[in-house]
Design a protein around this motif. Structure first.
Motif: not given
Length: 482
Positions: A160-177
């Motif tokens: 899944r493409d989150y595109g260009i991410v600014p900064g140096t970190s990101l939180r990704v939610g909504g994942l499948t257990p």
């Protein structure tokens, strides 16, 4: 010739006068947490450092950047551009946090970077080391290092493409257990078929899925130099939201029962990349809102003033002044009474051409880029040593010829002036004496991509100095590699 009495006076009068905090007494109070995630973006002539101050512990007023055990920068925000370091030079930095009581934290983990030469830019395979952490059944955090190449990085999670991410970190939610995930970073300006520059795999924990839709339309309500207000609409489909979690990059900074929050404990002029997730009763995270990038107010409401001011009477004509500022200033102005007598780019100044045995009431003001000046330091009175009253005139014709590159990394800087009989000439780089020379010229061998601010004084047989020339600013050239 100096008299014996004058010589004795010179020896006994070479004292340092202190103003403000000396820094020698042990400060009292709790110890701040160490700064985290120190990283740097490396360029031709410098390294731009940035870090994160963890939540918790006593409030932090400023930071100190160390290299080789020495403080090389003080700042009241979470970044420091280390400029004009010279090409192809390696530097290792750590950062500490300082509370308002002057208590210093342990150092951060170190960051090491090497400046590079134009024409030798890293290619599309330059690594961006990636770390996955704080993995739950529904979310994960990712952080990475930009390194030397373009900071334009594109993130994918299981394709899944989150595109260009600014900064140096990101939180990704909504994942499948209980699911395996592959996280990859690619240079956004390179061929998409190029191998990832950052890569990791992980598995979410067992648990329930959060089916709530991602919050949308995240907006700001107010900003100060230390806080940001955020708001977003509640779900329009009637979905139940137990709480909301606000993230700044990969790190949770607030939890709220309502669709708004105020994030505090920030620093002026810092960029933040907020997302919001909806939480269910078990704390599982929905997908996150799109990133909202914004900065705190650029100027501190209560800027610090220069402190730990020291003045030394060097001769009957010369004073040496030093100070610190727990912030980043573009320049400093030294006042004698209400008159500006020197403007310098770094803490420390030498005042020359002064009358013997003359008192001076000195203060220092810092110029904060794009902001009002700092308050002046407390006044400091210091007296030059006794001695002869004659003073040379300031040198004439002080100039720099075109610096020349002599090899891959070094350059020669030719300086010249109009000499007068019976005088020597003392060259300063900032507040540092480069040397004292006869004649009318000197050529200095320097590293390319360094900045120097030269001033020249005339020195008579008694060792007394003239007023200085106007400063000559030099940024040394360097070889552009093929």
């Amino acid at each position: 010739m100096r008299t014996l009495a004058a010589t004795a006076a010179a020896l006994t009068a070479l004292l340092t006068v202190l103003a403000g905090t000396t820094g020698t007494a042990a400060a009292a109070g709790p110890t701040p947490l160490a700064p985290a995630d120190l990283t740097g973006s490396v360029a031709v002539t410098g390294i731009s450092l940035s870090w994160r101050q963890p939540a918790g512990g006593p409030a932090v007023a400023s930071f100190r950047v160390y290299e080789g055990g020495a403080v090389v920068r003080r700042t009241a925000t979470t970044s420091a551009p280390m400029q004009y370091l010279g090409v192809n030079t390696t530097h290792t930095y750590t950062v500490t946090a300082v509370s308002s009581n002057g208590v210093e934290s342990p150092p951060s983990a170190p960051f090491t970077g090497t400046t590079w030469t134009l024409g030798m830019a890293p290619q599309c395979d330059e690594p961006a080391p990636l770390t996955v952490f704080d993995v739950t059944s529904s979310a994960l955090s990712v952080r990475w290092s930009v390194g030397r190449a373009s900071p334009q990085l594109a993130l994918t999670v299981n394709g899944r493409d989150y595109g260009i991410v600014p900064g140096t970190s990101l939180r990704v939610g909504g994942l499948t257990p209980d699911t395996a995930y592959t996280i990859a970073l690619r240079r956004a300006n390179c061929d998409p078929r190029t191998a990832p520059v950052g890569y990791a795999t992980t598995r979410t924990l067992p648990g329930a899925t959060n089916a709530t839709a991602a919050p949308r339309n995240l907006a700001t309500t107010a900003r100060t130099d230390r806080s940001v207000g955020l708001t977003w609409p509640a779900p329009s489909d009637g979905s139940y939201v137990h709480q909301y979690a606000v993230y700044d990059g990969a790190y949770r900074v607030a939890t709220t029962w309502t669709p708004s929050a105020t994030v505090t404990g920030l620093f002026h002029g810092t960029v933040h990349r907020f997302t919001v997730a909806a939480l269910d009763v078990a704390g599982n995270e929905s997908e996150h809102s799109p990133v909202l990038s914004l900065s705190t107010a650029a100027c501190p409401v209560l800027p610090p003033s220069p402190s730990r001011v020291t003045a030394t009477a060097v001769t009957a004509s010369t004073l040496r002044l030093d100070w610190t500022l727990e912030s980043t200033a573009g320049s400093y102005t030294v006042l004698d009474g209400d008159s500006a007598v020197a403007t310098v780019t770094d803490p420390g100044a030498v005042l020359t051409g002064l009358a013997p045995a003359s008192p001076h009431s000195l203060r220092v003001v810092g110029s904060l880029p794009g902001c009002p000046d700092t308050p002046a330091s407390a006044p400091l009175t210091v007296t030059t040593l006794p001695g002869p009253t004659d003073r040379p005139v300031a040198p004439l014709g002080f100039r720099v010829a075109q610096p020349t590159v002599v090899n891959t990394y070094d350059a020669d800087v030719p300086l010249s002036w109009t000499p007068l009989p019976g005088l020597a000439y003392r060259l300063y780089d900032g507040a540092t004496v480069v040397g004292t020379y006869p004649g009318n010229a000197v050529t200095l061998r320097t590293r390319g991509a360094e900045r120097h601010q030269y001033r020249l004084t005339a020195v008579n047989a008694n060792g007394d100095e003239s007023p200085p020339t106007a400063p000559v600013d030099v940024i040394t050239p360097f070889l552009v590699a093929p």
